[in-house]
Design an enzyme around this catalytic site. Structure first.
Site, PDB file in Angstrom:
ATOM      1  N   TYR A 149       0.856  -1.191   0.000  1.00 16.50           N
ATOM      2  CA  TYR A 149       0.000   0.000   0.000  1.00 16.50           C
ATOM      3  C   TYR A 149       0.881   1.226   0.000  1.00 16.50           C
ATOM      4  CZ  TYR A 149      -3.439   3.463   1.635  1.00 16.50           C
ATOM      5  OH  TYR A 149      -4.240   4.567   1.764  1.00 16.50           O
ATOM      6  N   ASP A 237       9.169   2.864   0.100  1.00 17.65           N
ATOM      7  CA  ASP A 237       8.082   3.459   0.861  1.00 17.65           C
ATOM      8  C   ASP A 237       8.250   3.007   2.311  1.00 17.65           C
ATOM      9  OD1 ASP A 237       5.813   4.210   2.157  1.00 17.65           O
ATOM     10  OD2 ASP A 237       4.428   3.523   0.596  1.00 17.65           O
ATOM     11  N   LYS A 265       3.961   8.621   9.229  1.00 18.51           N
ATOM     12  CA  LYS A 265       3.681   7.975  10.525  1.00 18.51           C
ATOM     13  C   LYS A 265       4.670   8.380  11.627  1.00 18.51           C
ATOM     14  CE  LYS A 265       0.576   4.814   8.414  1.00 18.51           C
ATOM     15  NZ  LYS A 265       0.584   4.101   7.167  1.00 18.51           N
TER      16      LYS A 265
HETATM   17  C1  LIG Z   1       0.082   4.641   5.802  1.00 18.24           C
HETATM   18  C2  LIG Z   1       0.870   4.396   4.591  1.00 18.24           C
HETATM   19  C3  LIG Z   1       0.890   5.289   3.509  1.00 18.24           C
HETATM   20  C4  LIG Z   1      -0.021   6.477   3.430  1.00 18.24           C
HETATM   21  O1  LIG Z   1       0.217   7.413   4.433  1.00 18.24           O
HETATM   22  P1  LIG Z   1      -0.977   8.405   4.848  1.00 18.24           P
HETATM   23  O2  LIG Z   1      -0.322   9.324   5.832  1.00 18.24           O
HETATM   24  O3  LIG Z   1      -2.052   7.564   5.414  1.00 18.24           O
HETATM   25  O4  LIG Z   1      -1.395   9.110   3.607  1.00 18.24           O
HETATM   26  C5  LIG Z   1       1.762   5.055   2.472  1.00 18.24           C
HETATM   27  N1  LIG Z   1       2.574   3.984   2.480  1.00 18.24           N
HETATM   28  C6  LIG Z   1       2.578   3.097   3.488  1.00 18.24           C
HETATM   29  C7  LIG Z   1       3.531   1.962   3.452  1.00 18.24           C
HETATM   30  C8  LIG Z   1       1.707   3.255   4.564  1.00 18.24           C
HETATM   31  O5  LIG Z   1       1.677   2.335   5.530  1.00 18.24           O
END
Ligand SMILES: *Cc1c(COP(=O)(O)O)cnc(C)c1O
Length: 433
Positions: A149, A237, A265
């Site tokens: 994701y 990511d 995060k």
């Molecule tokens: C949470 C998440 C996102 C998106 O971040 P948001 O602050 O919710 O937009 C992107 N990549 C990964 C791996 C994530 O866990």
């Protein structure tokens, strides 16, 4: 002044009220209970490893804002930094030293990062990463992996994991064929062919949105060498893994340096922050020094950067040793008691991150993750835990976030409760299957 007596409110009443003004009663679908059934608990407050709902029930919390919280709820140093920043003003639209400090903290801990662009979310960071990669390479196509994701931008909503997977949608309605036309989705943990038409490969270096699925040995290093050969960029990511699996993140843990990093995060200390980071020659292509446009009214905002810097400043090698120790204790304990309840389980872990699959064999890709989720054990286990005061994420593709506020006793208690919960989940599952 009208006072809402929150103590007299039930979760049912709160949810019913929420549904009349918020879509589905929530502001992010991962918070809904659609995947497990029932009504979400509404949090009144949180302290350390615990949250308290509007009915006054306490839960030992493994959601921890899906990884945005690493020091536990209401961390004193983060709160002090927030008060201090707020007293001086919440946003200016002119640069502040707080932004510089957060960027410097990221640079200091992640070798290879020369420049940072702060955003308000992980989604903005990944979205910008793609635009930058396309801008610097002059190529259109990107490769992403099934079950990873990367936020909810159109180009990346192609067969993604987490909330979207829980909703059983391969992608989202409203995303046009054109928007995902240049997104190639391939199986995680299978080394792909990377042609010279590929601008970038984006990957969660530890997949954490289809449950917890570690990269297979050699997978990331092969991606590194193949992207270099093809003239494509490698984007890690690290929105979950950054400052979570190690001091720095997955790139420091595995010793593999991508071209671009996406963070989020943990780096916001509980406030909305994301970041794109990378080598100078690439990052300098962003506006205002380069032709790739990116912007944000509240990006690098004083409150968020103060909280983020306060969170990062408290993290060191010892924090990660402790976190991994807690996660290991939890993983071993859960495996033992769930197996004793005659349920097949795989507790998969990378340092401080762990995920739970009800499956016979280790899960290495999205299809296996889906097969495990389709057994349908998780909703029973989730509710059996919740009613005993342990809050797991209300979706089988989410992972557990033990944090630095979780004590050895918290983990022991969780394992004891999981023993009873697993037996109950097994009985209920058998009744329905
Ligand atoms: C949470 C998440 C996102 C998106 O971040 P948001 O602050 O919710 O937009 C992107 N990549 C990964 C791996 C994530 O866990």
């Amino acid at each position: 002044m009208a006072v809402i007596d929150e103590d007299a409110m039930t979760n049912e009443a709160a949810f019913a009220r929420a549904c009349t003004s918020l879509v589905g009663g929530v502001n992010s679908p991962v918070r809904s209970f659609n995947a497990v059934g029932g009504v979400p608990f509404f949090v009144r407050e949180g302290h350390g490893s615990y949250v308290v709902d509007v009915e006054g029930r306490r839960y030992l919390d493994y959601i921890q804002s899906y990884g945005a919280i690493i020091h536990g709820h209401g961390d004193q140093r983060i709160l002090s930094a927030l008060y201090e920043a707020a007293r001086r003003g919440t946003t200016f639209g002119a640069p502040t030293l707080g932004e510089v400090r957060l960027a410097e903290s990221i640079k200091a801990k992640v070798p290879g990062v020369d420049l940072v662009r702060l955003t308000n979310s992980g989604t903005e960071a990944t979205m910008t990463a793609l635009r930058l990669a396309r801008g610097v390479t002059g190529r259109s196509k990107i490769i992403k992996f099934e079950g990873c994701y990367h936020g909810h931008s159109d180009a990346l909503l192609a067969a993604s994991g987490s909330g979207v997977a829980s909703l059983g949608l391969p992608a989202s309605v409203g995303v046009t064929a054109a928007a995902v036309h240049d997104t190639v989705v391939l199986p995680f943990n299978e080394v792909p062919q990377i042609g010279e038409d590929i601008a970038a490969v984006i990957v969660e270096p530890v997949a954490a949105n289809m449950g917890l699925v570690p990269a297979a040995p050699g997978f990331l290093s092969q991606l590194r060498s193949l992207t270099t050969q093809a003239g494509a960029l490698l984007i890690f990511d690290e929105v979950i893994t950054g400052f979570r699996v190690a001091d720095g993140g997955a790139s420091t843990l595995f010793g593999i340096t991508p071209d671009l990093w996406c963070f989020g995060k943990v780096i916001g200390g509980g406030l909305p922050v994301g970041a794109l980071a990378g080598r100078e020659d690439l990052m300098a292509q962003l506006a205002p020094t380069g032709p790739v446009y990116q912007a944000g009214t509240l990006s690098g905002n004083p409150l968020a950067t103060a909280a983020g810097a306060a969170a990062l400043d408290q993290l060191n090698v010892a924090s990660y040793r402790m976190l991994a120790g807690r996660a290991e204790q939890l993983a071993l304990g859960l495996t033992k008691v769930i197996e004793e309840a005659d349920l097949a389980v795989q507790v998969q872990r990378v340092n401080g991150l762990l995920g739970l699959f009800f499956a016979d064999e280790p899960v290495t890709n999205y299809r296996q993750a889906v097969a495990s989720v389709e057994r349908g054990v998780y909703p029973y286990f989730f509710h059996a835990m919740l009613k005993r005061g342990i809050a797991l994420a209300p979706g089988p593709y989410e992972i557990l976030f033990p944090g630095l506020a979780h004590t050895v006793d918290d983990i022991d208690k969780t394992i004891d409760i999981a023993s009873a919960a697993a037996a109950e989940a097994r009985d209920q599952w058998h009744q329905h299957h």
